[in-house]
Design a protein around this motif. Structure first.
Motif, PDB file in Angstrom:
ATOM      1  N   VAL A  57       0.846  -1.200   0.000  1.00 25.25           N
ATOM      2  CA  VAL A  57       0.000   0.000   0.000  1.00 25.25           C
ATOM      3  C   VAL A  57       0.877   1.244   0.000  1.00 25.25           C
ATOM      4  N   ARG A  58       1.895   1.258   0.845  1.00 24.59           N
ATOM      5  CA  ARG A  58       2.800   2.419   0.904  1.00 24.59           C
ATOM      6  C   ARG A  58       3.526   2.619  -0.428  1.00 24.59           C
ATOM      7  N   THR A  59       3.947   1.546  -1.059  1.00 22.79           N
ATOM      8  CA  THR A  59       4.643   1.650  -2.345  1.00 22.79           C
ATOM      9  C   THR A  59       3.763   2.343  -3.385  1.00 22.79           C
ATOM     10  N   ILE A  60       2.500   1.958  -3.442  1.00 23.82           N
ATOM     11  CA  ILE A  60       1.575   2.578  -4.397  1.00 23.82           C
ATOM     12  C   ILE A  60       1.366   4.046  -4.055  1.00 23.82           C
ATOM     13  N   VAL A  61       1.093   4.333  -2.796  1.00 21.36           N
ATOM     14  CA  VAL A  61       0.820   5.711  -2.375  1.00 21.36           C
ATOM     15  C   VAL A  61       2.037   6.600  -2.621  1.00 21.36           C
ATOM     16  N   ALA A  63       4.353   6.205  -4.828  1.00 20.06           N
ATOM     17  CA  ALA A  63       4.714   6.286  -6.242  1.00 20.06           C
ATOM     18  C   ALA A  63       3.852   7.281  -7.019  1.00 20.06           C
ATOM     19  N   VAL A  64       2.694   7.615  -6.489  1.00 24.08           N
ATOM     20  CA  VAL A  64       1.776   8.508  -7.187  1.00 24.08           C
ATOM     21  C   VAL A  64       2.262   9.945  -7.081  1.00 24.08           C
ATOM     22  N   LYS A  65       2.121  10.690  -8.170  1.00 20.81           N
ATOM     23  CA  LYS A  65       2.509  12.099  -8.141  1.00 20.81           C
ATOM     24  C   LYS A  65       1.597  12.829  -7.164  1.00 20.81           C
ATOM     25  N   SER A  66       2.219  13.492  -6.235  1.00 18.88           N
ATOM     26  CA  SER A  66       1.497  14.158  -5.162  1.00 18.88           C
ATOM     27  C   SER A  66       1.318  15.645  -5.460  1.00 18.88           C
TER      28      SER A  66
END
Length: 83
Positions: A57-61, A63-66
């Motif tokens: 879950v952390r890896t996905i979060v 990796a997303v442009k914030s």
């Protein structure tokens, strides 16, 4: 990208009590942090064996442009806190 909505979309199918999901954003000196709290019997489902689900879950979060100028941090809390 709405990070809070992304976290909710990932976590909701993992838990048995989706109505108990609480995501609280707050800013620290270094991070835009999101505290995730779920029902006590769902904590293990979100963390997973040896923390594998939590790490995924952390890896996905992460990796997303914030939209934030700071790095995003996801904290998984042991028990829901009252607002």
């Amino acid at each position: 990208m709405d990070i809070e909505a992304l976290i909710r979309a990932i976590v909701t199918p993992l838990v048995t009590h989706p109505e108990a999901i609480q995501i609280t954003p707050h800013e620290t000196a270094e991070y835009m942090a999101f505290d995730l709290a779920v029902a006590p019997d769902d904590v293990g489902r979100v963390i997973g064996k040896q923390g594998r689900v939590a790490q995924a879950v952390r890896t996905i979060v992460y990796a997303v442009k914030s939209p934030y100028q700071k790095r995003v941090r996801l904290n998984i809390l042991d028990a829901p806190h009252s607002k």
